[in-house]
Design an enzyme around this catalytic site. Sequence first.
Site, PDB file in Angstrom:
ATOM      1  N   LEU A 234     -50.279 112.721 101.929  1.00 33.79           N
ATOM      2  CA  LEU A 234     -50.778 111.518 101.258  1.00 33.79           C
ATOM      3  C   LEU A 234     -49.607 110.826 100.571  1.00 33.79           C
ATOM      4  O   LEU A 234     -49.189 111.208  99.474  1.00 33.79           O
ATOM      5  CB  LEU A 234     -51.874 111.870 100.256  1.00 33.79           C
ATOM      6  CG  LEU A 234     -53.069 112.674 100.801  1.00 33.79           C
ATOM      7  CD1 LEU A 234     -54.161 112.767  99.742  1.00 33.79           C
ATOM      8  CD2 LEU A 234     -53.617 112.073 102.083  1.00 33.79           C
ATOM      9  N   ASP A 235     -49.063 109.817 101.238  1.00 30.80           N
ATOM     10  CA  ASP A 235     -47.851 109.150 100.777  1.00 30.80           C
ATOM     11  C   ASP A 235     -48.120 108.291  99.539  1.00 30.80           C
ATOM     12  O   ASP A 235     -49.086 107.527  99.495  1.00 30.80           O
ATOM     13  CB  ASP A 235     -47.304 108.267 101.908  1.00 30.80           C
ATOM     14  CG  ASP A 235     -46.122 107.440 101.468  1.00 30.80           C
ATOM     15  OD1 ASP A 235     -45.089 108.045 101.136  1.00 30.80           O
ATOM     16  OD2 ASP A 235     -46.243 106.202 101.437  1.00 30.80           O
TER      17      ASP A 235
END
Length: 578
Positions: A234-235
């Site tokens: 999850l950037d």
Amino acid sequence: MTRNTFSKIVKKYIHLIYGDSINTSQVNKLFLTIEKIFKLKKKKSSRDQLWSEKDILLITYADSISHFGQKNLKTLNQFLKQFCKEFEIIHILPFFPYSSDDGFAVIDYKKIKNDHGDWTNLKNITKNFKVMIDLVINHCSSENQLFKNFLNNKTPGKGFFISDKNKFKESVKIVRPRSSSLSKKVHLANKEAYVWCTFSHDQVDFDFKNLDVLIYFFGIIKFYLDQNIKALRLDAVAFLWKKLGTRCINLPETHEIIRLIRIVVEYYYDEVLIITETNIPSHENLSYFGNNNEAHCIYNFTFAPLLIHSIISGNSFYLKKWSRGMPPAQEKNAYLNFISSHDGIGLRPLEGILPEEEIGKYISFLKNQGALLTYRKYKKKESVYEVNITLLNSLQETYYGKDKLDMQRFILAHAILFSVEGIPAIYIQNLLGSKNDNLKVKKTGLNRSINRRNWEYDEVKYKLKKSENKNCKIYNSLINLMKIRKKQPAFHPNATQFTLQLEEQFYGIWRQSIDKSQSIFCINNLTKFKRKISLLDINLISTDKWFDLISRKKLNNIDDELIFDPYQTYWITNKRYK
């Protein structure tokens, strides 16, 4: 978990995210929409544990290695099968069509950039490796059709982004990783307006207050997992929820969204990991474990800059102090450890750990090794956010001057990486022994390009098979350490870790396997001098037989002294697995 229990948990998280802005009818409708998106029955897990000592991760771009006339993912697959058999997990950085930031300004979430290939090429990699990809969830490219639709008040995309008729007030509280203006001027339905851009004006932030944005991303998650993806990174997820008057980072709603994603993914898919990328101070980063209900793994951002600092200073004081205070991860959580990555050496994770004057000295030293500096703005002041440099260049000398021991320091850093609690991750440029790519920086104008070299496959094959070549020596040394690590239960990501009380020229930890059958004392000389310690100082049990896993030598007398060459590592164990 029954459907009824699953329904209750999902609805609870939805209520916590949206509060009074959502009613019971909308909550029920959103739950049914999630069910409709996934259309799957719960599978029975085939694995007792999510990871083991065998799990080592490789970080790479699709085009880190390329071959003329061939799709990059096909070339990458050839490289992985020939040279990366010791890796279990491959993190392939964004391979989507993009407009900037080397893939992190996504134009189309469901397409693969033509130069890289297609989903069939990616699925071929998943036949031999577990693959992790990025869910670029905070923002998308200004060229993304969703944003174009938003500007024209069309769906899908209408209401997907944060906008206002006036510029957003850049409160001193708002935390951002960049120094550019927060507001980007646009024409929204032919009227002047502004959109929120945490990173760059080409990366426009989604508005998760809109239920349709959450639904859209569940559709993307479903699509990715159907491609046999085993981990989602999850950037920039810490910035997901914004609320004026707050720091706009790490807000409660962000944590609830991560919890919602995890419970949905776990319910419908087996053995898929949720990993959060939050380049923030250590105590904030730890919050993304939640109560074992958020990320399975968190990037251990403090480890990299602190380890490099300890080696170039020849002093473990700050590293030991930090590692003693790090809480062990719970059974279904793990740290993801790395020394360098496609980004630079982040400095925010050192806040409160290294004194400011020491951070200043550290930055100046790395700048002298050819590092470039990336800044952020906070409280109207600019400060260094990250240092851009390859690991090999960062370790080419120490605070005490130049020598010819850079490779020894480089191997030492990885020996420590492989020994500490958590899952180790190696960046492909480290595996190949890359140096600063100043030509690419000149070509792209991006500081981060310094550590994003694009290799030609034939050149890689030549260098890795030429035994006298430095790249080959580095590669063989790392692969050898990996082979040893993978056989030791005491290196399980959740095995016990205790920081040893040794002189500051050493860094040592004790690891013990979960079943308590194996102990490993990992002791590292952080200096360029020969040093010795008494084995009595580490309290080896006299009734056990002890071996060094790296040199494969037996310790005949536990009352002896242990002699260290410069930057040497010992892995001393009572149980050797072949």
